[in-house]
Write a protein that holds these residues in place. Structure first.
Motif, PDB file in Angstrom:
ATOM      1  N   TYR A 173       0.886  -0.979   0.252  1.00  0.00           N
ATOM      2  CA  TYR A 173      -0.023   0.492   0.171  1.00  0.00           C
ATOM      3  C   TYR A 173       1.281   1.378   0.388  1.00  0.00           C
ATOM      4  O   TYR A 173       1.941   1.287   0.991  1.00  0.00           O
ATOM      5  N   LYS A 174       0.649   2.162  -1.020  1.00  0.00           N
ATOM      6  CA  LYS A 174       1.582   3.280  -0.672  1.00  0.00           C
ATOM      7  C   LYS A 174       0.485   4.457  -0.157  1.00  0.00           C
ATOM      8  O   LYS A 174       0.050   4.911  -1.023  1.00  0.00           O
ATOM      9  N   LEU A 175       1.305   5.024   0.727  1.00  0.00           N
ATOM     10  CA  LEU A 175       0.708   5.627   1.299  1.00  0.00           C
ATOM     11  C   LEU A 175       0.112   7.074   1.034  1.00  0.00           C
ATOM     12  O   LEU A 175      -1.104   7.851   0.854  1.00  0.00           O
ATOM     13  N   HIS A 176       0.599   7.758  -0.049  1.00  0.00           N
ATOM     14  CA  HIS A 176       1.007   8.995  -0.594  1.00  0.00           C
ATOM     15  C   HIS A 176      -0.174   8.749  -1.314  1.00  0.00           C
ATOM     16  O   HIS A 176      -1.176   9.516  -1.123  1.00  0.00           O
ATOM     17  N   GLU A 177      -0.462   7.916  -2.178  1.00  0.00           N
ATOM     18  CA  GLU A 177      -1.072   7.509  -3.564  1.00  0.00           C
ATOM     19  C   GLU A 177      -3.040   7.313  -2.961  1.00  0.00           C
ATOM     20  O   GLU A 177      -3.813   6.833  -3.752  1.00  0.00           O
ATOM     21  N   GLY A 178      -2.638   5.757  -1.970  1.00  0.00           N
ATOM     22  CA  GLY A 178      -3.551   5.289  -1.741  1.00  0.00           C
ATOM     23  C   GLY A 178      -3.988   4.291  -2.309  1.00  0.00           C
ATOM     24  O   GLY A 178      -4.813   3.549  -2.181  1.00  0.00           O
ATOM     25  N   THR A 179      -2.578   3.757  -3.460  1.00  0.00           N
ATOM     26  CA  THR A 179      -2.809   2.597  -3.554  1.00  0.00           C
ATOM     27  C   THR A 179      -2.743   0.978  -3.568  1.00  0.00           C
ATOM     28  O   THR A 179      -1.171   0.894  -2.794  1.00  0.00           O
ATOM     29  N   ALA A 180      -3.557  -0.144  -3.680  1.00  0.00           N
ATOM     30  CA  ALA A 180      -3.015  -1.213  -3.314  1.00  0.00           C
ATOM     31  C   ALA A 180      -2.486  -2.128  -3.864  1.00  0.00           C
ATOM     32  O   ALA A 180      -2.573  -2.083  -5.110  1.00  0.00           O
ATOM     33  N   VAL A 181      -0.698  -2.064  -4.618  1.00  0.00           N
ATOM     34  CA  VAL A 181      -0.428  -3.292  -5.314  1.00  0.00           C
ATOM     35  C   VAL A 181      -0.342  -4.484  -5.690  1.00  0.00           C
ATOM     36  O   VAL A 181       0.564  -4.616  -4.332  1.00  0.00           O
ATOM     37  N   ALA A 182      -0.837  -5.259  -6.264  1.00  0.00           N
ATOM     38  CA  ALA A 182      -0.507  -6.821  -5.572  1.00  0.00           C
ATOM     39  C   ALA A 182       1.271  -6.568  -6.162  1.00  0.00           C
ATOM     40  O   ALA A 182       1.873  -6.625  -7.214  1.00  0.00           O
TER      41      ALA A 182
END
Ligand SMILES: [Zn+2]
Length: 221
Positions: free
Chosen positions: A193-202
């Motif tokens: 999970y990228k805190l700044h963007e909010g994306t969860a990347v597999a």
């Protein structure tokens, strides 16, 4: 018998995360009717095993509601008997088809594990140390085994290695989980999970999740 449930569960997670990233959450299934319908039964689609970090609020970042996620969290998302027991309950009893293991950038537990390899590292309580020590093998691999300088260790790389270690350890220690994966009724996604963007990347996908249906960057859709 293999099913499409693991793939569908992950697709729904990615769609919810994309709404959160775009600032267009629907806050689904959080009303009185939903609450009352769940009073005597739960049927979650996903086990979310993630770091306790306050910024990884599970239902918020995947735009989920009541009864959707079976959540297990601790600092640094490290495997323990109680973590495995909780996950096995969800898989074995509730028949959840997907486990998402969620790490993140800027993780305090990862940072503490990196700092702990310095010769002059400050001591921490035995319980905190117990968590950190489970991340140290990833630190040592990334630092090449000679990393006495915490500043030279890539924290993102350690986080990724630790995430992969965590998924591998879960499969190795839990026969119930590895059997369900082998039978095709369970998938596991390790995601960052990228805190700044909010994306969860597999980052890692294990089991019956169809790659053709998967984008590894939920922000793309
Ligand atoms: Zn963390």
């Amino acid at each position: 018998m293999p099913t499409t449930r693991p793939t569908k569960a992950w697709e729904v997670m990615m769609r919810g995360n994309a709404r959160f990233v775009a600032g267009e959450p629907r806050h689904p299934r959080q009303d009185i009717e939903r609450r009352e319908s769940l009073a005597h039964v739960q049927k979650p689609d996903v086990v979310l095993f993630g770091c306790s970090d306050s910024r990884l609020a599970a239902e918020i970042i995947f735009d989920k509601g009541l009864g959707d996620l079976f959540v297990v969290r601790n600092a640094g998302q490290v495997i323990s008997d109680s973590v495995i027991g909780s996950i096995e309950y969800a898989v074995g009893v509730l028949e959840v088809p997907l486990i998402v293991v969620l790490g993140h950038d800027e993780c305090g537990a990862v940072r503490a594990a990196i700092d702990s390899i310095a010769p002059e590292a400050e001591s921490v309580s035995p319980y905190i140390d117990g968590l950190i020590q489970q991340i140290v093998p990833a630190v040592r691999r990334v630092s090449g085994g000679n990393g006495h300088d915490p500043a030279s260790v890539d924290a993102s790389e350690v986080g990724r290695e630790h995430l992969r270690d965590t998924v591998a350890e879960l499969l190795e220690r839990s026969e119930l989980v590895s059997d369900a994966v082998a039978r095709g009724v369970l998938g596991i996604v390790g995601a960052n999970y990228k805190l700044h963007e909010g994306t969860a990347v597999a980052d890692i996908i294990v089991g019956n999740i169809s790659p053709a249906d998967i984008t590894t960057d939920s922000a793309a859709k």
